[in-house]
Write an enzyme that holds these catalytic residues in place. Structure first.
Site, PDB file in Angstrom:
ATOM      1  N   SER A 107       0.670  -0.913   0.067  1.00 40.72           N
ATOM      2  CA  SER A 107       0.007   0.005   0.105  1.00 40.72           C
ATOM      3  C   SER A 107       0.897   1.259   0.003  1.00 40.72           C
ATOM      4  CB  SER A 107      -1.175   0.030   1.169  1.00 40.72           C
ATOM      5  OG  SER A 107      -1.871   1.064   0.995  1.00 40.72           O
ATOM      6  N   ASP A 251      -5.686  -2.833  -3.050  1.00 41.81           N
ATOM      7  CA  ASP A 251      -4.728  -2.706  -1.936  1.00 41.81           C
ATOM      8  C   ASP A 251      -4.105  -3.735  -1.309  1.00 41.81           C
ATOM      9  OD1 ASP A 251      -3.356  -1.465   0.119  1.00 41.81           O
ATOM     10  OD2 ASP A 251      -5.026  -0.300   0.799  1.00 41.81           O
TER      11      ASP A 251
END
Length: 413
Positions: A107, A251
């Site tokens: 991320s 993500d």
């Protein structure tokens, strides 16, 4: 990266994250059903086992990795990535920051990872990425009437351009050169179809010729930072056993807020001796983890309404997942004879964003300064994970009459 001042956006973010973590996201419709067994590795190049290395399973193989002495894991955390960038900068200023043999990122950690991998010369570029951007540099909110029929609140066209401007071809060529020396850079994403983490060897990708290699490198970074519900999933055209398919990735924090491939620990264990030795020996390899944010969410009242309740529970879930991964990394480090060192934003820091996916330049600058201070302090490492620390919820209640337990320092003196 929307603010909680927009209730509709926060609803999508909260519900999207909650469903992604608990029951999984539904993949986009495709013409064919995905195969039962997903590929686990690329076949772009031959796998060569280094001389003298005995493998116990295919997962132990990290092809071409030089003997790891310093490995770094960068966690997820949205705008709190400014703290991680600050720690790296402060660490560089002490003159003790090593060259990392392995860097991993998930991320926001994925966005920092190329700069961390290349060393202190890129600290200023990482700082600019977190302290010099505005909301319009990251996302563009869709028309509200269309959102119920789309896959996200916002588009990622601005962030895609930002990544393209930051991750240039010369930068990727430097990463490819370091990859050929035996260093490794890994980034994690989440595959919606398999609902599992996918690890990408970014050095191997950087070594591929542009434009294909450059596009794939940037797409992986974009996917790893694409919060479900906020940003759309990123498509990847893959070929499985000669058949072309489309994978959709989001993500990396959903499945792995931070990670280190098991083969890295196996390679480190080869240096510490064949016998189990849980205590690091002189000259033992080092495992470092930089957490983008605090280890625990800030306590506070929660309104008894569906959105605040969902937001609070989702936040608690994600923080707990990060602490669990830190504990996992600790035990793997101990088993391989590595020194475990971890740093996070101090719990009493009076810095609180609306959400970790908001954009607030003033807060990001404060976070960067906190990280810079912690980095220049040594860095101020902790040597045990929070799950093993005293006063970490290890006291069972036997009634309703309670008392506050002391806060015990877990950093080394």
């Amino acid at each position: 990266m929307v603010t909680s001042r927009n209730p509709a956006a926060l609803a999508v973010v909260t519900i999207g994250l909650l469903f992604a973590v608990t029951i999984g996201c539904q993949p986009p419709r495709t013409a064919e059903r995905p195969p039962k067994h997903r590929p686990t590795a690329s076949v772009d190049g031959p796998a060569v086992v280094p001389p003298g290395v005995i493998l116990t399973s295919p997962a132990d193989l990290v092809v071409g990795l030089r003997a790891p002495q310093h490995v770094l894991a960068l966690s997820s955390g949205g705008l709190y990535g400014a703290y991680s960038a600050g720690v790296l900068d402060g660490w560089s200023r002490t003159g003790t920051r090593p060259e990392f043999d392995v860097v991993t990122g998930s991320s926001t950690g994925a966005l920092i990872s190329p700069f961390a991998f290349l060393g202190g010369d890129y600290d200023a570029q990482a700082a600019q990425l977190y302290t010099g951007v505005r909301a319009e540099d990251i996302f563009r909110v869709r028309a509200w009437v269309t959102i119920p029929f789309r896959d996200s609140v916002a588009t990622t066209a601005p962030m895609r351009k930002l990544i393209q401007d930051q991750i240039t071809q010369p930068l990727m060529e430097r990463i490819a050169a370091e990859h050929r020396k035996g260093r490794r850079l890994y980034v994690g994403t989440t595959d919606l179809a398999s609902k599992r983490a996918v690890i990408w060897d970014m050095g191997a990708i950087a070594a591929q010729p542009c434009p294909d290699g450059c596009k794939l490198f940037r797409d992986v970074l974009l996917a790893s930072a694409s919060v479900p519900g906020v940003f759309p999933p990123v498509p990847f055209e893959v070929v499985v056993d000669g058949r072309r398919e489309t994978e959709w990735h989001v993500d990396g924090a959903i499945t792995a807020p931070l990670f280190m491939p098991p083969g890295v620990f196996a390679a480190a264990a080869l240096q510490t001796g064949p016998a189990f030795n849980p205590s690091p020996t002189p000259g033992a390899p080092n495992f470092y983890a930089i957490v983008a944010g605090k280890l625990y969410p800030d306590a506070g009242p929660v309104r008894r309404r569906i959105l605040p309740v969902l937001s609070a529970t989702t936040g608690a879930l994600l923080y707990a997942q990060c602490r669990a991964e830190l504990a996992n990394m600790y035990w793997q480090s101990r088993l391989s004879g590595m020194r475990y060192q971890m740093i996070a934003l101090r719990q009493d820091a009076e810095i609180q964003a609306d959400t970790s996916v908001s954009i607030n330049q003033e807060l990001m600058l404060e976070l960067y300064q906190e990280g810079l201070s912690d980095g220049q302090a040594g860095p101020a490492w902790m040597y045990v994970p929070p799950a093993l620390s005293p006063c970490d919820g290890n006291y069972a209640r036997g009634g309703l009459r309670l008392r506050t337990m002391p806060d015990i320092q877990t950093r080394a003196p």
